[in-house]
Design an enzyme around this catalytic site. Structure first.
Site, mmCIF file in Angstrom:
data_model
loop_
_atom_site.group_PDB
_atom_site.id
_atom_site.type_symbol
_atom_site.label_atom_id
_atom_site.label_comp_id
_atom_site.label_asym_id
_atom_site.label_seq_id
_atom_site.Cartn_x
_atom_site.Cartn_y
_atom_site.Cartn_z
ATOM 1 N N TYR A 92 0.812 -1.210 0.000
ATOM 2 C CA TYR A 92 0.000 0.000 0.000
ATOM 3 C C TYR A 92 0.854 1.273 0.000
ATOM 4 O O TYR A 92 0.737 2.086 -0.921
ATOM 5 C CB TYR A 92 -1.004 0.007 1.164
ATOM 6 C CG TYR A 92 -1.765 1.301 1.266
ATOM 7 C CD1 TYR A 92 -1.476 2.232 2.267
ATOM 8 C CD2 TYR A 92 -2.741 1.635 0.334
ATOM 9 C CE1 TYR A 92 -2.141 3.438 2.348
ATOM 10 C CE2 TYR A 92 -3.419 2.841 0.407
ATOM 11 C CZ TYR A 92 -3.118 3.746 1.422
ATOM 12 O OH TYR A 92 -3.769 4.953 1.499
ATOM 13 N N LYS A 133 1.301 4.079 -3.070
ATOM 14 C CA LYS A 133 0.968 5.500 -2.914
ATOM 15 C C LYS A 133 2.182 6.372 -3.230
ATOM 16 O O LYS A 133 2.068 7.430 -3.837
ATOM 17 C CB LYS A 133 0.456 5.783 -1.495
ATOM 18 C CG LYS A 133 -0.854 5.128 -1.130
ATOM 19 C CD LYS A 133 -2.014 5.533 -2.030
ATOM 20 C CE LYS A 133 -2.451 6.962 -1.811
ATOM 21 N NZ LYS A 133 -3.635 7.303 -2.634
HETATM 22 N N1 LIG Z 1 -8.681 6.913 5.064
HETATM 23 C C1 LIG Z 1 -7.539 7.475 5.400
HETATM 24 O O1 LIG Z 1 -7.184 7.564 6.578
HETATM 25 C C2 LIG Z 1 -6.640 8.026 4.329
HETATM 26 C C3 LIG Z 1 -5.507 8.741 4.733
HETATM 27 C C4 LIG Z 1 -4.654 9.251 3.756
HETATM 28 C C5 LIG Z 1 -4.950 9.082 2.412
HETATM 29 N N2 LIG Z 1 -6.047 8.391 2.047
HETATM 30 C C6 LIG Z 1 -6.303 8.245 0.599
HETATM 31 O O2 LIG Z 1 -7.571 8.823 0.324
HETATM 32 C C7 LIG Z 1 -8.188 8.162 -0.784
HETATM 33 C C8 LIG Z 1 -9.580 7.732 -0.404
HETATM 34 O O3 LIG Z 1 -9.454 6.880 0.704
HETATM 35 P P1 LIG Z 1 -10.737 6.425 1.547
HETATM 36 O O4 LIG Z 1 -10.293 6.245 2.959
HETATM 37 O O5 LIG Z 1 -11.859 7.332 1.228
HETATM 38 O O6 LIG Z 1 -11.000 4.972 0.936
HETATM 39 P P2 LIG Z 1 -12.354 4.310 0.424
HETATM 40 O O7 LIG Z 1 -12.033 2.892 0.170
HETATM 41 O O8 LIG Z 1 -13.490 4.650 1.321
HETATM 42 O O9 LIG Z 1 -12.617 5.065 -0.964
HETATM 43 C C9 LIG Z 1 -11.926 4.704 -2.131
HETATM 44 C C10 LIG Z 1 -12.915 4.799 -3.293
HETATM 45 O O10 LIG Z 1 -12.230 4.446 -4.479
HETATM 46 C C11 LIG Z 1 -13.047 3.545 -5.216
HETATM 47 N N3 LIG Z 1 -12.224 2.663 -6.038
HETATM 48 C C12 LIG Z 1 -11.423 1.657 -5.603
HETATM 49 N N4 LIG Z 1 -10.885 1.017 -6.653
HETATM 50 C C13 LIG Z 1 -11.354 1.633 -7.782
HETATM 51 C C14 LIG Z 1 -11.174 1.436 -9.160
HETATM 52 N N5 LIG Z 1 -10.412 0.452 -9.633
HETATM 53 N N6 LIG Z 1 -11.811 2.264 -10.023
HETATM 54 C C15 LIG Z 1 -12.615 3.254 -9.568
HETATM 55 N N7 LIG Z 1 -12.835 3.498 -8.265
HETATM 56 C C16 LIG Z 1 -12.204 2.684 -7.393
HETATM 57 C C17 LIG Z 1 -13.819 2.745 -4.164
HETATM 58 O O11 LIG Z 1 -14.994 2.186 -4.717
HETATM 59 C C18 LIG Z 1 -14.098 3.815 -3.117
HETATM 60 O O12 LIG Z 1 -15.325 4.458 -3.353
HETATM 61 C C19 LIG Z 1 -7.260 6.996 -1.143
HETATM 62 O O13 LIG Z 1 -6.466 7.346 -2.255
HETATM 63 C C20 LIG Z 1 -6.388 6.822 0.103
HETATM 64 O O14 LIG Z 1 -5.122 6.299 -0.223
HETATM 65 C C21 LIG Z 1 -6.911 7.854 2.957
HETATM 66 C C1 LIG Z 2 -4.787 -3.638 16.823
HETATM 67 C C2 LIG Z 2 -4.167 -2.418 17.444
HETATM 68 C C3 LIG Z 2 -2.661 -2.430 17.328
HETATM 69 C C4 LIG Z 2 -4.743 -1.146 16.797
HETATM 70 O O1 LIG Z 2 -4.284 -0.033 17.499
HETATM 71 C C5 LIG Z 2 -4.374 -1.085 15.314
HETATM 72 C C6 LIG Z 2 -4.769 0.230 14.690
HETATM 73 C C7 LIG Z 2 -4.585 0.189 13.153
HETATM 74 C C8 LIG Z 2 -5.728 -0.587 12.523
HETATM 75 C C9 LIG Z 2 -4.482 1.625 12.623
HETATM 76 C C10 LIG Z 2 -3.289 2.358 13.283
HETATM 77 C C11 LIG Z 2 -2.798 3.388 12.252
HETATM 78 C C12 LIG Z 2 -3.823 3.307 11.128
HETATM 79 C C13 LIG Z 2 -3.394 3.821 9.752
HETATM 80 C C14 LIG Z 2 -3.038 5.324 9.803
HETATM 81 O O2 LIG Z 2 -4.085 6.062 10.412
HETATM 82 C C15 LIG Z 2 -2.831 5.883 8.450
HETATM 83 C C16 LIG Z 2 -3.254 5.289 7.315
HETATM 84 C C17 LIG Z 2 -2.865 5.898 6.007
HETATM 85 C C18 LIG Z 2 -4.034 5.959 5.014
HETATM 86 O O3 LIG Z 2 -3.519 6.259 3.728
HETATM 87 C C19 LIG Z 2 -4.808 4.666 4.952
HETATM 88 C C20 LIG Z 2 -5.229 4.178 6.338
HETATM 89 C C21 LIG Z 2 -4.018 4.017 7.295
HETATM 90 C C22 LIG Z 2 -3.105 2.938 6.750
HETATM 91 C C23 LIG Z 2 -4.549 3.646 8.730
HETATM 92 C C24 LIG Z 2 -5.106 2.205 8.770
HETATM 93 C C25 LIG Z 2 -5.433 1.708 10.203
HETATM 94 C C26 LIG Z 2 -4.218 1.827 11.116
HETATM 95 C C27 LIG Z 2 -3.104 0.928 10.639
#
Ligand SMILES: NC(=O)c1ccc[n+]([C@@H]2O[C@H](COP(=O)([O-])OP(=O)(O)OC[C@H]3O[C@@H](n4cnc5c(N)ncnc54)[C@H](O)[C@@H]3O)[C@@H](O)[C@H]2O)c1
Ligand SMILES: CC(C)[C@@H](O)CC[C@@H](C)[C@H]1CC[C@H]2[C@@H]3[C@H](O)C=C4C[C@@H](O)CC[C@]4(C)[C@H]3CC[C@]12C
Length: 369
Positions: free
Chosen positions: A159, A163
């Site tokens: 992952y 990214k």
């Molecule tokens: N959730 C977090 O904490 C977090 C933190 C930093 C960055 N991000 C980034 O933000 C973005 C959105 O993350 P999220 O948490 O909303 O995830 P999410 O899984 O809720 O949303 C991702 C969306 O992308 C769509 N998708 C997946 N594969 C696809 C494909 N092949 N074609 C078209 N659409 C597709 C999914 O259907 C979904 O609606 C991601 O790029 C993720 O890396 C998330």
């Molecule tokens: C089971 C315990 C150790 C519990 O504390 C695990 C928590 C774990 C699931 C989360 C801890 C950190 C999170 C990640 C972080 O917030 C940042 C992220 C980057 C974003 O691009 C995607 C989500 C994630 C990887 C997020 C996922 C959950 C954690 C690993």
């Protein structure tokens, strides 16, 4: 003031617009972008809630498609002025194969970039991640760092690797000539751990606590800070950066910006309790209840079980070697680059962010009962 026809002239495309972050970006655009004429929402899985958006003055176009399919992306991008690319496979739990994660996050981003170049779309905002920086495989802390803080960004997990590669492609594409001869202007936003309405992991942790009699057991020291940011502020930053990128391409093109707000610096578990506590859960222990070596053993056991059971079923618990390492490594940001470059200020205070998240969880709880 330009007349309404002139004012509403832009076409935006949001990939992943039905995801946790994507939905908030879509709704924020409709509320905060007055120049919007058409909003295209491109996603593998379209949500039923999209229908309610089609009653307003902005043309809302839902497009079911796959970013790994170049022709589908090109068809969706054609005619758009701005693309906000949030679509991605957010998987650190071993649900998808490394190949699939790469196909969606890297090849999908390549397809978006090439579609912009081929069809003449000039502005591209990419949703990157803190994980492009870290925590790295050596577990080095990143304590209240910024976009210029030196840090050995070394990844092995599919992952963060995907990214990091996708972000690199987006930034390298800045300045490429698009159809019509104008330069492509790109930038990347790096959210830390996003929380708020619709956060699936928070939902999973809540139900895990309910199954354990309303208790969660501390696994991570309270001293380990983990950066968190409210989804509404991340969405607002996307809307603002997409607008200002058009006004300041020389300054903002090719730049990365951490997403930040006033959310407090806490451990992942303590931060979650800001919302889980008011929903009746209790975090047991002022320090980790199990020694770290035992947690590592249990995480490794989960990884082994996932591998053994894969032919029969998907076993993907929250605890695995990668998530344990992430949760146990300090990673927080302290920056004002977005404020300096494009005037970003959080739209939601910490108190508002907390209240909105608690209300969402309580509504989820009442609907579950
Ligand atoms: N959730 C977090 O904490 C977090 C933190 C930093 C960055 N991000 C980034 O933000 C973005 C959105 O993350 P999220 O948490 O909303 O995830 P999410 O899984 O809720 O949303 C991702 C969306 O992308 C769509 N998708 C997946 N594969 C696809 C494909 N092949 N074609 C078209 N659409 C597709 C999914 O259907 C979904 O609606 C991601 O790029 C993720 O890396 C998330
Ligand atoms: C089971 C315990 C150790 C519990 O504390 C695990 C928590 C774990 C699931 C989360 C801890 C950190 C999170 C990640 C972080 O917030 C940042 C992220 C980057 C974003 O691009 C995607 C989500 C994630 C990887 C997020 C996922 C959950 C954690 C690993």
């Amino acid at each position: 003031m330009a007349d309404s026809a002139q004012a509403q002239k832009l076409v935006y495309l949001v990939t992943g617009g039905c995801g946790f972050l994507g939905e908030h970006v879509v709704r924020m655009l409709l509320q905060q972008e007055p120049r919007l004429r058409e909003l295209r929402i491109f996603d593998l899985h379209l949500g039923p809630w999209l229908e309610e958006l089609k009653t307003g003055p902005v043309q809302v176009t839902a497009i079911q498609g796959d970013v790994t399919q170049a022709h589908e992306v090109a068809a969706a991008v054609a005619g758009a002025h701005v693309v906000i690319h949030t679509a991605g496979l957010v998987d650190v739990f071993g649900r998808a194969s490394p190949e699939t994660i790469h196909e969606v996050n890297v090849q999908g981003t390549k397809n978006v970039i090439e579609a912009c170049v081929q069809t003449g779309t000039q502005f591209l905002v990419y949703t990157s991640s803190m994980e492009v920086v870290g925590p790295n495989i050596k577990g080095h802390p990143f304590y209240r760092g910024n976009e210029d803080t030196p840090y050995e960004a070394v990844h092995r997990h599919p992952y963060p690797s995907s990214k990091a590669r996708a972000e690199q492609l987006v930034l390298e594409a800045n300045g490429r000539k698009v159809r019509g001869g104008l330069p492509l202007v790109t930038c990347a936003l790096r959210p830390t751990g996003i929380y708020g309405e619709g956060h699936q992991i928070m939902r999973d942790i809540y139900y895990q606590g309910l199954r354990l009699g309303g208790r969660l057991f501390r696994a991570i020291p309270a001293s380990v800070e983990h950066g968190r940011v409210y989804v509404g502020n991340v969405a607002w930053m996307h809307v603002l950066v997409a607008r200002e990128l058009q006004q300041r391409p020389a300054l903002m093109g090719g730049q990365v910006y951490f997403c930040y707000d006033k959310s407090p610096y806490k451990s992942y578990e303590d931060f979650n309790m800001e919302f889980l506590g008011p929903c009746g859960l209790r975090l047991v222990g002022t320090r980790p209840l199990l020694p770290y070596w035992l947690l590592m053993f249990l995480a490794a056991l989960n990884a082994l079980l996932q591998w053994l059971l894969r032919p029969l079923l998907l076993y993907a618990p929250l605890l695995n070697p990668y998530t344990l390492a992430m949760a146990n490594t300090t990673f927080t940001v302290s920056t004002n680059k977005a404020q300096r470059h494009f005037g970003y200020e959080p739209l939601f205070s910490w108190e508002e962010s907390r209240t909105r998240t608690i209300r969402w969880m309580q509504a989820m709880d009442s609907s579950a009962q």
